[in-house]
Design an enzyme around this catalytic site. Sequence first.
Site, mmCIF file in Angstrom:
data_model
loop_
_atom_site.group_PDB
_atom_site.id
_atom_site.type_symbol
_atom_site.label_atom_id
_atom_site.label_comp_id
_atom_site.label_asym_id
_atom_site.label_seq_id
_atom_site.Cartn_x
_atom_site.Cartn_y
_atom_site.Cartn_z
ATOM 1 N N HIS A 356 0.794 -1.237 0.000
ATOM 2 C CA HIS A 356 0.000 0.000 0.000
ATOM 3 C C HIS A 356 0.818 1.274 0.000
ATOM 4 O O HIS A 356 0.255 2.365 0.083
ATOM 5 C CB HIS A 356 -0.918 0.057 1.223
ATOM 6 N N LYS A 544 -7.669 14.093 4.502
ATOM 7 C CA LYS A 544 -6.886 12.864 4.494
ATOM 8 C C LYS A 544 -5.915 12.964 5.662
ATOM 9 O O LYS A 544 -5.825 14.008 6.304
ATOM 10 C CB LYS A 544 -6.126 12.692 3.172
ATOM 11 N N ARG A 545 -5.197 11.870 5.947
ATOM 12 C CA ARG A 545 -4.217 11.964 7.009
ATOM 13 C C ARG A 545 -3.191 13.055 6.714
ATOM 14 O O ARG A 545 -2.889 13.342 5.558
ATOM 15 C CB ARG A 545 -3.516 10.600 7.191
ATOM 16 N N LYS A 550 1.679 14.256 1.284
ATOM 17 C CA LYS A 550 0.348 14.640 0.789
ATOM 18 C C LYS A 550 0.237 16.157 0.596
ATOM 19 O O LYS A 550 -0.700 16.651 0.005
ATOM 20 C CB LYS A 550 -0.726 14.140 1.757
ATOM 21 N N THR A 652 -7.927 7.161 -2.155
ATOM 22 C CA THR A 652 -9.296 6.685 -2.344
ATOM 23 C C THR A 652 -10.293 7.828 -2.114
ATOM 24 O O THR A 652 -11.409 7.778 -2.613
ATOM 25 C CB THR A 652 -9.620 5.515 -1.388
ATOM 26 N N LYS A 656 -14.018 9.124 -3.884
ATOM 27 C CA LYS A 656 -15.242 9.480 -3.162
ATOM 28 C C LYS A 656 -15.715 10.879 -3.571
ATOM 29 O O LYS A 656 -16.910 11.123 -3.721
ATOM 30 C CB LYS A 656 -15.000 9.405 -1.647
#
Length: 817
Positions: A356, A544-545, A550, A652, A656
């Site tokens: 992952h 998100k985290r 990110k 992901t 969404k």
Amino acid sequence: MNKGFDKETFKRSVVDNVKNMFRRTIDEATPHQVFQAVAYAVKDVIIDEWIATHKEYEKKDVKTVYYLSMEFLMGRALGNNIINICARDEIKETLDEMGFDLDVIEDQEPDAALGNGGLGRLAACFLDSLATLGYPAYGCGIRYRYGMFKQKIENGYQVEVPDNWLKDGNPFEIRRPEYAAEVKFGGFVRIENQGGVNHFVQDGYQSVRAVPYDLPVIGYGNNVVNTLRIWDAEPINTFNLDSFDRGDYQKAVEQENLAKTIVEVLYPNDNHYAGKELRLKQQYFFISASVQRAVRKYKEKHDDIRKFYEKVVFQLNDTHPTVAIPELMRILLDEEGLTWDEAWEVTTKTCAYTNHTIMSEALEKWPIELFSRLLPRIYQIVEEINRRFQNQIQTMYPGNQEKLRKMSIIYDGQVKMAYMAIAASFSVNGVARLHTEILKHQELKDFYEMMPEKFNNKTNGITQRRFLLHGNPLLADWVTSKIGDEWITDLPHIKKLELFAEDEKCQFEFMNIKYQNKLRLARYIKENNGIDVDPRSIFDVQVKRLHEYKRQLMNILHVMYLYNQLKDNPDMDMIPRTFIFGAKAAAGYKRAKLTIKLINSVADVINNDKSINGKIKVVFIEDYRVSNAELIFAAADVSEQISTASKEASGTSNMKFMLNGALTLGTMDGANVEIVEEVGADNAFIFGMSSDEVINYENNGGYYPMDIFNNDQEIRRVLMQLINGYYAPDNPELFRDIYNSLLNTKSSDRADTYFILKDFRSYAEAHQRVDKAYRDQAWWAKAAILNMANCGKFTSDRTIEEYVKDIWHLKKVTVEM
Ligand code: 4GP
């Protein structure tokens, strides 16, 4: 419509439950008590299907996938269960008649937050799809006493609060002591010779009793109910005087403590390995229990353990469950008496591994000392696996010491879990096309060259049942009114929406629904943050985290840049924008936590500056989790997917957002690549370096962010504001670490490891395109509808069908009621 649903029975059940559980009449019950009573009433409705499903599995003697995962980020169960038994309207009506609001009742339920982020939520989506498609499956995990911490924001800082999610009990779970198993730690291995055969016996160990709790996983409208089995730990013998008398006082106390601590808490790390002894204990604990149970269950019906793999497949959700490999070997060798070769054949035909992340700090490497002390017999088996694997490498690459060094499972005093997972699995997959290619050609190149046949891609997906049908009822109804409801179980049908993309009336309807959802989120923000946001502004969202790769930092730096422009030119022509963030940082991740503080400090200044006429608002939503995520996706106009290209395995949330008609503002990373391929680059805002460019820079020692600092005044101004007290007048040094991380070549890391400054201009330019595009509401509505119409590929139903076809080879089961 649920045909079997009977209003009066349901009402009676709710009333009786309140009476029996709380000794109250229904009108005296608190909202939480009503929630419990309703949840038990729903459990009554599904219990027969749960039993029937397992009867059917037994009758058909089905092959079953065991999805082994340290994390299942399930969120709330009640609303989703009601949706999946197709009784939402009926139950809503029934409760209305009783004077209750289903939404309020749903809000009483704590999230089951047994996961960190993407990896754990993916597991939850997969369970939903497996049940809906009718495939025999167990999720196997840990019943953490405390899940992912709750996040409070105090004075702009993240504060972690324990998540005592089980304090009022969990209505849907069932304790199954009949399947308890003993799990052993420590001690030593003794060889016993019995009749000329050596037996390996673990002695002097401590052990705990693993006791499973089963949770129902309900398929959509098909009577199938699968099981998520989470393991709790109990002392083997409760601490008693017996052992005290026998002089085992110390051991009895230790075993009691071990049972208490082992399932106490989820490690709150995302894409990062903590390396703690307790974590390895957790891993072996739930794996040993799950593997033992799977073997026992198989043996109830079958004599030949050498054919185990015909009925069982273990999917390892990242390397966290990799001890399943030596544990299965141990059982086959030591308990079932198979030879090494026989045991190895069974194991390698049973286990499959999913990777992952390529973040190197996420790679699990256990020190030999710790591993062998905690799991002495398992370690012996790993050594033998490694010895044989090394032989294989030497046969393939004679004399190549480099390969041995790079590929050994045990090397440099460490056990490398990913390498063991690859060596022993029959399948190794990445989670988006680009990610799998990077694994094959960069990160796991040597392994791919040696065993190319194992590698495959399974692009992630999400369940439309939770993230559209449940989370966005207005839009879900609208879609159904246009194209029928097949999309609920067959998402590619949503393609038919394309017919409506250019239709003015439909565009108007779509925008109106989006507006209603923005109002709903605005109310949530007002209640939870006390901030007024304008539902007519563009809702630009990154949830998100919190992780450097990110690049939430790039997002907030851009907000600072935009604010500077507005200050210089208050009449600047821009569509009002609400920048919404939601993110938890791992408790020990300092820079991530400082980034949260920065976002909140910037929010404080900007939100209180009357001179900009509310053109920018910044909102940090506290405690981002599955339940509020559903509200957030529904309300988003822009989906920020801005990771440094090559770093986000898939993502992901990008899917969404798309499902809810938001447009992607993103880099060509992870599944963004495939999203753009589906919807077309014209209907997204793409920017930044490609993964090849990033990898190239990385291989050549990075780049010089100082050049940008020196040459770009506007960027320099933003960076200086990190250290001149602009956003922290009381402590100008507060954000120095962030400033340094971007510029300071003295720090041990490369400066600007994630290429924030390098991509900044291109990011700002993409934001301008967003602003321009939003002015044409018809265009925007069309693009949003096209995003929805083209998200069919990203259902987890598709992902699961691919796993079934290429890896698991399961058969669908139907359950008649
Ligand atoms: C995540 C990845 O970061 C994300 O890109 C991916 O979509 C998700 O797994 C599901 O595959 N990884 C983690 C982790 O959550 O802890 O490694």
